[in-house]
Design an enzyme around this catalytic site. Structure first.
Site, mmCIF file in Angstrom:
data_model
loop_
_atom_site.group_PDB
_atom_site.id
_atom_site.type_symbol
_atom_site.label_atom_id
_atom_site.label_comp_id
_atom_site.label_asym_id
_atom_site.label_seq_id
_atom_site.Cartn_x
_atom_site.Cartn_y
_atom_site.Cartn_z
ATOM 1 N NE ARG A 1 -4.281 -1.403 0.136
ATOM 2 C CZ ARG A 1 -4.419 -2.516 -0.591
ATOM 3 N NH1 ARG A 1 -3.451 -2.927 -1.375
ATOM 4 N NH2 ARG A 1 -5.549 -3.206 -0.551
ATOM 5 C CG HIS B 1 -3.405 -0.905 -6.327
ATOM 6 N ND1 HIS B 1 -3.727 -0.287 -5.157
ATOM 7 C CD2 HIS B 1 -3.351 -2.224 -6.020
ATOM 8 C CE1 HIS B 1 -3.862 -1.175 -4.193
ATOM 9 N NE2 HIS B 1 -3.638 -2.371 -4.698
ATOM 10 C CD GLU C 1 -3.326 3.102 -5.197
ATOM 11 O OE1 GLU C 1 -4.359 2.435 -5.367
ATOM 12 O OE2 GLU C 1 -2.279 2.617 -4.756
#
Ligand code: GLV
Length: 379
Positions: free
Chosen positions: A263, A320, A293
């Site tokens: 993360r 991601h 994000e």
């Protein structure tokens, strides 16, 4: 179960449906069939509403919840679910089709059950992490760009020996967090002639019996000081937020590689950028995750400037994506739907023990007045 007791389930994305992930031909047929069967079952035992799209804003989610008034919420990675929204609703459980659940805020009373989908993506993410490491070590991104821009030409022949990189041999890999993913990385790289160090809250003695040459470090500083490659595999929570701080970053060896597929919030990202800009450190990095994000334009501009001023720094930035192997996503959807179905079918605490509740909730199961009790009372 009578009609009146059918709980309402709201899904924040249409990706979970049998028409989307359940019909995606990249996913094996047997997995798609299980997804379809689970949807049939879910349709029989609940009243369902699915958001018409993939990325609802927080406001859109709020409006949907206010209108539909669900008892169960099924969500995804990029759907921010605030504590306030949950508190005001009658939701008794939130299920996410991810392992990480930092996008769902805990409420003050923390009486809403959260489920996630562990035990599936670790191999896929380990493969992806190794791909990032290899791509960085051999500078594949810059080399691809060189060819892509037409810079490899008869007037500009490639100087093989003028652009050397180096493979894994004799490198030291530091793994931060020896959980499911960290262990898969060890299993894959153990015989590749690299030294592996790891940091975790506790020593993994059983695992070390199988891989006796890996070395446990009780101090994260040692990992940062000694490793040529550092890979992060810890969850984001109040203890790990910005854990990778200036003090750790400054210990990194020149040209070492920092990989993050966990993360973004684990790294103090602003400090990382500042240290790179000021040349306080000179490291390479491969990032699949970011504190915000998608990555914002200001951050991207800063990264581009760093690359422009220091082209030798190897950067890989990806959106991601580590778990996005077709069958992995399909299997995670199965676990996600099963979690919801089992919650609906549950009638008491014992029924919850086989559901993938997040670890904290599993530990506290008997000690709390969960909202789901009201649902059981009405059954
Ligand atoms: C992906 O990042 C996940 O947590 O499942």
């Amino acid at each position: 179960m009578s009609e009146i007791n059918k709980p309402k389930v709201f899904f924040t994305s249409n990706v979970f449906s049998e028409k989307e992930i359940g019909s995606n031909k990249q996913i094996s047929k047997n997995i798609r069939e299980i997804i379809k069967k689970l949807w049939v079952e879910l349709t029989q035992i609940s009243e369902i509403k699915i958001f018409n799209g993939r990325f609802p804003s927080e406001d859109q989610i709020r409006i949907e919840i206010e209108e539909f008034n669900p008892e169960i919420l099924g969500c995804h990675l990029s759907h921010q679910i605030s504590a306030q929204l949950l508190e005001k609703s009658q939701i008794f459980a939130v299920s996410t089709s991810t392992v990480g659940y930092n996008h769902i805020q805990r409420t003050q009373r923390d009486n809403i059950l959260f489920t996630n989908t562990p035990g599936i993506l670790h191999e896929t993410v380990a493969d992806y992490t190794i791909a990032l490491i290899m791509a960085s070590l051999r500078n594949l991104i810059d080399l691809h760009n060189h060819v892509w821009k037409g810079q490899w030409s008869s007037n500009n022949k490639w100087d093989l020996d003028g652009s050397l990189s180096s493979v894994f041999n004799n490198k030291i890999l530091g793994i931060v967090g020896l959980g499911e993913i960290g262990k898969e990385i060890v299993k894959r790289l153990y015989n590749w002639g690299i030294k592996i160090l790891y940091y975790d809250l506790s020593q993994k003695e059983e695992f070390e019996k199988r891989f006796p040459l890996i070395e446990f470090k009780t101090d994260l500083k040692e990992i940062f000081r000694e490793s040529d490659i550092i890979s992060l595999h810890i969850p984001l929570n109040s203890f790990t937020e910005k854990l990778i701080s200036r003090d750790l970053l400054k210990l990194m060896k020149e040209n070492a590689l920092l990989v993050n597929t966990a993360r973004g919030g684990i790294i103090d990202f602003d400090i990382l950028l500042e240290m790179l800009e000021n040349k306080a450190i000179k490291i390479n990095f491969a990032l699949d995750v970011f504190p915000n994000e998608p990555i914002d334009t200001k951050t991207l501009r800063r990264l581009k400037k760093i690359k422009k001023n220091q082209p030798e720094i190897r950067m890989i930035l990806v959106p991601h994506n580590a778990s996005a192997d077709a069958n992995t996503r399909g299997k995670m959807n199965i676990i996600f739907l099963k979690n919801i179905i089992n919650l609906i079918k549950s009638t008491n605490i014992e029924d919850l023990t086989d559901i993938n509740l997040i670890p904290d909730h599993k530990k506290q199961l008997k000690n709390k007045e969960w909202r789901i009790f009201n649902y059981w009372d009405k059954k």
